[in-house]
Design an enzyme around this catalytic site. Sequence first.
Site, PDB file in Angstrom:
ATOM      1  N   ASN A 155       0.804  -1.219   0.000  1.00 31.67           N
ATOM      2  CA  ASN A 155       0.000   0.000   0.000  1.00 31.67           C
ATOM      3  C   ASN A 155       0.837   1.269   0.000  1.00 31.67           C
ATOM      4  O   ASN A 155       0.420   2.291  -0.518  1.00 31.67           O
ATOM      5  CB  ASN A 155      -0.963   0.009   1.201  1.00 31.67           C
ATOM      6  CG  ASN A 155      -0.313  -0.416   2.486  1.00 31.67           C
ATOM      7  OD1 ASN A 155       0.266  -1.499   2.574  1.00 31.67           O
ATOM      8  ND2 ASN A 155      -0.376   0.420   3.497  1.00 31.67           N
ATOM      9  N   HIS A 202     -13.586  -0.121  -0.859  1.00 35.23           N
ATOM     10  CA  HIS A 202     -13.331   1.320  -1.005  1.00 35.23           C
ATOM     11  C   HIS A 202     -12.018   1.637  -1.704  1.00 35.23           C
ATOM     12  O   HIS A 202     -11.784   2.784  -2.081  1.00 35.23           O
ATOM     13  CB  HIS A 202     -13.444   2.048   0.344  1.00 35.23           C
ATOM     14  CG  HIS A 202     -12.337   1.794   1.318  1.00 35.23           C
ATOM     15  ND1 HIS A 202     -11.387   2.733   1.603  1.00 35.23           N
ATOM     16  CD2 HIS A 202     -12.041   0.722   2.081  1.00 35.23           C
ATOM     17  CE1 HIS A 202     -10.558   2.254   2.521  1.00 35.23           C
ATOM     18  NE2 HIS A 202     -10.936   1.028   2.833  1.00 35.23           N
ATOM     19  N   CYS A 324       1.546   8.630  12.625  1.00 35.35           N
ATOM     20  CA  CYS A 324       1.569   9.459  13.819  1.00 35.35           C
ATOM     21  C   CYS A 324       0.738   8.781  14.898  1.00 35.35           C
ATOM     22  O   CYS A 324      -0.439   8.523  14.694  1.00 35.35           O
ATOM     23  CB  CYS A 324       0.983  10.828  13.495  1.00 35.35           C
ATOM     24  SG  CYS A 324       1.009  11.920  14.908  1.00 35.35           S
TER      25      CYS A 324
HETATM   26  C1  LIG Z   1      -2.921  -3.656   1.913  1.00 32.49           C
HETATM   27  C2  LIG Z   1      -4.115  -3.335   2.751  1.00 32.49           C
HETATM   28  N1  LIG Z   1      -4.717  -4.315   3.434  1.00 32.49           N
HETATM   29  C3  LIG Z   1      -5.797  -4.092   4.188  1.00 32.49           C
HETATM   30  C4  LIG Z   1      -6.325  -2.829   4.311  1.00 32.49           C
HETATM   31  C5  LIG Z   1      -7.535  -2.611   5.189  1.00 32.49           C
HETATM   32  O1  LIG Z   1      -8.706  -2.536   4.397  1.00 32.49           O
HETATM   33  P1  LIG Z   1     -10.012  -1.815   4.984  1.00 32.49           P
HETATM   34  O2  LIG Z   1      -9.733  -0.362   5.010  1.00 32.49           O
HETATM   35  O3  LIG Z   1     -11.094  -2.174   3.994  1.00 32.49           O
HETATM   36  O4  LIG Z   1     -10.274  -2.399   6.311  1.00 32.49           O
HETATM   37  C6  LIG Z   1      -5.724  -1.776   3.628  1.00 32.49           C
HETATM   38  C7  LIG Z   1      -6.240  -0.387   3.777  1.00 32.49           C
HETATM   39  O5  LIG Z   1      -5.494   0.566   3.768  1.00 32.49           O
HETATM   40  C8  LIG Z   1      -4.598  -2.032   2.817  1.00 32.49           C
HETATM   41  O6  LIG Z   1      -3.983  -1.056   2.140  1.00 32.49           O
END
Ligand SMILES: Cc1ncc(COP(=O)(O)O)c(C=O)c1O
Length: 390
Positions: A155, A202, A324
């Site tokens: 991410n 989302h 943070c």
């Molecule tokens: C790689 C990854 N896994 C899991 C999540 C969590 O997903 P959710 O926001 O739908 O709980 C995120 C959200 O930022 C993510 O980037």
Amino acid sequence: MIYLDHNATSPLRPEAAAAVTRAGETGGNPSSVHAAGRAARAMVEEAREAVAKLAGSRAQDVIFTSGGTEANALALYGAVYGSLEAEARITRIFVSATEHPAVLANAAAIAERVAGVRMAEIPVTADCIVDVEALRVMLREGKGRTLVCVMAANNETGVVQPLDQIAKHVRDAGALLLVDAVQAAGKIPLAFDADYLVMSGHKIGALEGVGALVVKEGAPLSPLIAGGGQERGKRGGTQNLAGIASFGAAASAAATLGDMPRQTAFRDHFDSEVMRRWPQTVVFGAKAPRLGNTSNFAIPGVAAETALMALDLDGICVSSGAACSSGKVRASHVLTAMGVPEDLAGSALRVSFGWNSRDTDADAMLASLDKLVSRVHDRVQPGHPPRAAA
Ligand SMILES: Cc1ncc(COP(=O)(O)O)c(C=O)c1O
């Protein structure tokens, strides 16, 4: 407003908004047998087909959840508890060091609470790629059935993992594989040989609060939430109809990956301009395969906190690579695992393009950065001519 934070959340796509309206008009509970219930049920099943298509799976293997976090938790706890029933107990959870907290924190909690289960981290290279050889050795050493957790794409950096190689080692060792594909979905094909695959609505332009866990036939899974038998008994609770309908619509829209060449062109333009204007810039994971929409970079000497505020004043939304908590800014665990020094990590900014990005967005962000970098350099060396070339 210029929104360049699609990896945090991607705004609702028009197709998904239309599906939300349709779901609102349905008015039934998907478990009810009357006409309104049947209409709601049909919407859920239509969305399940669309999400399965995006995942490259069968519709009956898709379990709707409240999001990526819950889907990861269901996979982790569900696999561990389910394996007790299957009598081939999972006793080891190997987690790549750059996983999302949804995986890291749940795996750590299981290792703390469930007797006989331990967790170990798989190291990553300086390019954010899982050290496949280290994983191979970890799988060979010691005993016990193992659940291996490696995300499809990170991410923060967008770095894509070599899941073909990883899956082969996992299979050879008779282990199970959990792939968090939350960031990869809709950006690269999801053709992974995973036992558990996680997605979140989302991140692809559906509503927040909906996600899915795809479970391969035969993989152990004990439900976390028992209830009225919804989702084939794997996740109790009346389904989030509007969320699920939006997820289905967004999955259909994202499935072709048709917008990715456009987003990749924006990102590549951005990266090359940042490097041209401030040659000391470091783009994290730039040498590795990356999602086409993501750039995580640091201009040394320009603190991410300062940059976020300055960009925000110019109406530009991006993320920093730092977290943070309790008033203290900590370097991201992802950059730390890649061996990035703390001061450089403190300058990390993440830009992520998406379906509604425009071809002027990257240049607007660069113009805002130009102003900021000149100001920072002036403060450090008063009267110093701005280093950025327009
Ligand atoms: C790689 C990854 N896994 C899991 C999540 C969590 O997903 P959710 O926001 O739908 O709980 C995120 C959200 O930022 C993510 O980037």
